[in-house]
Motif scaffolding. Structure first.
Motif, PDB file in Angstrom:
ATOM      1  N   GLU A 187      33.122  49.880  26.970  1.00 12.89           N
ATOM      2  CA  GLU A 187      34.567  50.084  26.841  1.00 12.89           C
ATOM      3  C   GLU A 187      35.121  49.139  25.781  1.00 12.89           C
ATOM      4  O   GLU A 187      34.779  47.966  25.728  1.00 12.89           O
ATOM      5  CB  GLU A 187      35.248  49.818  28.174  1.00 12.89           C
ATOM      6  CG  GLU A 187      36.750  49.962  28.122  1.00 12.89           C
ATOM      7  CD  GLU A 187      37.397  49.420  29.376  1.00 12.89           C
ATOM      8  OE1 GLU A 187      38.433  49.973  29.774  1.00 12.89           O
ATOM      9  OE2 GLU A 187      36.872  48.447  29.928  1.00 12.89           O
TER      10      GLU A 187
ATOM     11  N   ARG B  43      38.165  46.996  24.364  1.00 10.34           N
ATOM     12  CA  ARG B  43      39.381  46.361  24.833  1.00 10.34           C
ATOM     13  C   ARG B  43      40.151  45.802  23.641  1.00 10.34           C
ATOM     14  O   ARG B  43      39.565  45.273  22.691  1.00 10.34           O
ATOM     15  CB  ARG B  43      39.086  45.219  25.810  1.00 10.34           C
ATOM     16  CG  ARG B  43      38.223  45.558  26.999  1.00 10.34           C
ATOM     17  CD  ARG B  43      38.902  46.499  27.949  1.00 10.34           C
ATOM     18  NE  ARG B  43      40.148  45.967  28.507  1.00 10.34           N
ATOM     19  CZ  ARG B  43      40.904  46.659  29.351  1.00 10.34           C
ATOM     20  NH1 ARG B  43      40.550  47.893  29.723  1.00 10.34           N
ATOM     21  NH2 ARG B  43      42.006  46.121  29.828  1.00 10.34           N
TER      22      ARG B  43
ATOM     23  N   SER C 286      46.750  47.282  32.131  1.00 12.89           N
ATOM     24  CA  SER C 286      46.319  46.045  31.478  1.00 12.89           C
ATOM     25  C   SER C 286      45.339  45.305  32.371  1.00 12.89           C
ATOM     26  O   SER C 286      45.248  45.549  33.570  1.00 12.89           O
ATOM     27  CB  SER C 286      47.520  45.160  31.162  1.00 12.89           C
ATOM     28  OG  SER C 286      48.153  44.734  32.352  1.00 12.89           O
ATOM     29  N   ARG C 287      44.608  44.383  31.754  1.00  9.93           N
ATOM     30  CA  ARG C 287      43.660  43.552  32.489  1.00  9.93           C
ATOM     31  C   ARG C 287      43.738  42.150  31.915  1.00  9.93           C
ATOM     32  O   ARG C 287      43.893  41.976  30.699  1.00  9.93           O
ATOM     33  CB  ARG C 287      42.249  44.114  32.338  1.00  9.93           C
ATOM     34  CG  ARG C 287      41.203  43.374  33.160  1.00  9.93           C
ATOM     35  CD  ARG C 287      39.803  43.820  32.795  1.00  9.93           C
ATOM     36  NE  ARG C 287      39.613  45.260  32.952  1.00  9.93           N
ATOM     37  CZ  ARG C 287      38.579  45.928  32.453  1.00  9.93           C
ATOM     38  NH1 ARG C 287      37.656  45.296  31.744  1.00  9.93           N
ATOM     39  NH2 ARG C 287      38.481  47.226  32.651  1.00  9.93           N
TER      40      ARG C 287
ATOM     41  N   THR D  35      44.442  42.341  28.106  1.00 11.06           N
ATOM     42  CA  THR D  35      43.717  43.268  27.237  1.00 11.06           C
ATOM     43  C   THR D  35      43.992  44.691  27.696  1.00 11.06           C
ATOM     44  O   THR D  35      44.383  44.922  28.849  1.00 11.06           O
ATOM     45  CB  THR D  35      42.200  43.000  27.273  1.00 11.06           C
ATOM     46  OG1 THR D  35      41.712  43.250  28.603  1.00 11.06           O
ATOM     47  CG2 THR D  35      41.890  41.573  26.875  1.00 11.06           C
TER      48      THR D  35
ATOM     49  N   ASP E  20      42.811  49.030  27.355  1.00  9.98           N
ATOM     50  CA  ASP E  20      41.785  50.024  27.044  1.00  9.98           C
ATOM     51  C   ASP E  20      42.136  50.696  25.722  1.00  9.98           C
ATOM     52  O   ASP E  20      43.204  51.302  25.582  1.00  9.98           O
ATOM     53  CB  ASP E  20      41.737  51.047  28.178  1.00  9.98           C
ATOM     54  CG  ASP E  20      40.625  52.062  28.012  1.00  9.98           C
ATOM     55  OD1 ASP E  20      40.296  52.403  26.865  1.00  9.98           O
ATOM     56  OD2 ASP E  20      40.110  52.536  29.034  1.00  9.98           O
TER      57      ASP E  20
END
Length: 422
Positions: A16, A18, A46-47, A56, A58
């Motif tokens: 993935e 980011r 968000s992460r 971060t 996606d």
């Protein structure tokens, strides 16, 4: 796609991607704070970045949003302007609706309004739940509402009562969950008590439906009619982000206390396209009953360029499940037969031109007409019922970042800099 030890894959063997906040903002062509606005609206996820600094995003999700924004900009819409709010409360799909995953129509039929409210607030079933208000709250609401002109409608009295109850509560600024739920359990019976009594036998009943009946009808309530009113309250507790509910969430986002948030909802509900719609349907049914046929009444409405109240709903292509449940209960009340026949006549007559199903406003109008209530009674039922849903949404919003309900304006006025006006 699947989750692996080092992150989700975006395809076979592809990790993935980011993006940092700065990278996402550049790709979207917006300021970094706007990226977080997209997150608050539910348009991006968000992460936390490694180390806990920043967030971060996606990359595929950001690119998809950028494509949507480019399409929107070609139609004159503000990119990302459609407000989307994540909620765990109500889901509407396939002509059904659910409260916390449970079929809301079945819940309202099998449980009291108070139990439905508690389920929406807490996700737990409180059997035999009752709501009571302290004398100080009721007295303040009484004195404020009784000072209004005699012709004042129920929603006006409810708005004034909410403000008066707030002033009487020195703990209103406590926004903890327990405090807000305590406010809800006392505010709802306070609002009911602020309405002028019509039937003394029902003023001090155990349930909200029993007490509300005594303020809407002079007729004695039968078991069937009281069950219909109680079920109507349960059916109307919440309905996703209706206009009044959005107003409540905006107020809660600004950390207005629960009374003020409810006041925001009451200020919106009076519109003819929202809480007052059942009153329009009530008057329509009364006219159909007076004339003996829906045809001339519908013809006059169409000739005047007015939409027929009580028909159709933008969230239900088919039948409104709330109307279906309420109509079934009204079939058990002999006094409701004439109003039910009038409602069917309205639907059949209108179906010659457009296939619109009856909505809950028409069913509520049948209830108010057949139970000797005024046209404004449906609005009062709606407002009292929806207060519980507004509390649930306020509680959700108190758990979010403050002031997140702040969409950006899309300026289309004169370009700066203009000379100062003379």
């Amino acid at each position: 796609m699947r989750d692996q030890e080092h992150g989700r894959t975006g395809g076979p063997g592809r990790p993935e991607r980011r993006l940092s906040t700065k990278e996402a903002a550049e790709l979207l062509g917006v300021k970094p704070e706007t990226v977080y606005a997209y997150v608050s609206r539910g348009q991006l996820s968000s992460r936390r970045a490694a180390g806990g600094r920043g967030s971060t995003f996606d990359a595929d999700e950001v690119e998809a949003l950028a494509r949507r924004n480019r399409r929107d900009s070609g139609t004159g819409q503000t990119p990302g302007a459609e407000l989307s709010v994540r909620t765990r409360l109500t889901l509407i799909e396939d002509d059904r609706y659910y409260f916390r995953g449970v079929d809301a129509a079945e819940l309202a039929v099998r449980h009291s309004y108070e139990e439905v409210a508690e389920w929406l607030w807490t996700g737990r079933m409180h059997r035999g739940a009752t709501f009571t208000a302290p004398p100080a709250s009721i007295d303040a609401a009484h004195r404020a509402a009784n000072a209004l002109p005699a012709h004042t409608g129920p929603t006006d009295r409810l708005r004034v009562a909410a403000v008066a109850a707030a002033v009487a509560d020195p703990l209103r600024f406590d926004l903890s969950e327990d405090a807000v739920l305590g406010t809800a359990r006392t505010l709802i019976p306070t609002l009911v008590a602020a309405l002028p009594p019509k039937n003394p036998a029902h003023q001090d009943g155990r349930s909200i439906a029993h007490r509300l009946w005594g303020r809407l009808s002079r007729l004695p309530a039968t078991e069937a009619s009281l069950h219909a009113l109680d079920t109507a309250l349960g059916l109307l507790v919440d309905h996703d982000l209706a206009a009044s509910t959005l107003a409540v969430r905006v107020a809660a986002s600004a950390r207005a206390h629960a009374y003020a948030a409810i006041s925001a909802g009451l200020g919106v509900i009076e519109g003819p396209l929202h809480g007052a719609a059942s009153g329009l349907a009530h008057r329509l049914l009364r006219e159909v009953l007076d004339q003996g046929s829906a045809a001339p009444v519908i013809a006059e409405e169409l000739r005047a360029g007015r939409r027929i109240p009580g028909l159709g709903h933008r969230l239900y292509p088919g039948e409104d499940p709330r109307a279906r449940v309420l109509f079934a209960l009204l079939e058990e009340i002999p006094e409701a037969a004439p109003a039910l026949a009038a409602a069917r006549d309205v639907v059949i007559t209108t179906a010659r031109h457009t296939s619109l199903h009856a909505n809950v406003d028409l069913a509520l109008a049948v209830l108010t007409v057949s139970c000797g209530m005024a046209a404004s009674a449906g609005e009062a039922v709606f407002a009292v019922a929806r207060t519980a849903g507004w509390i649930a949404h306020a509680l959700e919003e108190y758990g979010e970042q403050p002031l997140r309900m702040r969409p950006s304006g899309h300026y289309v006025g004169p370009k700066p800099t203009r000379a100062l006006p003379e």
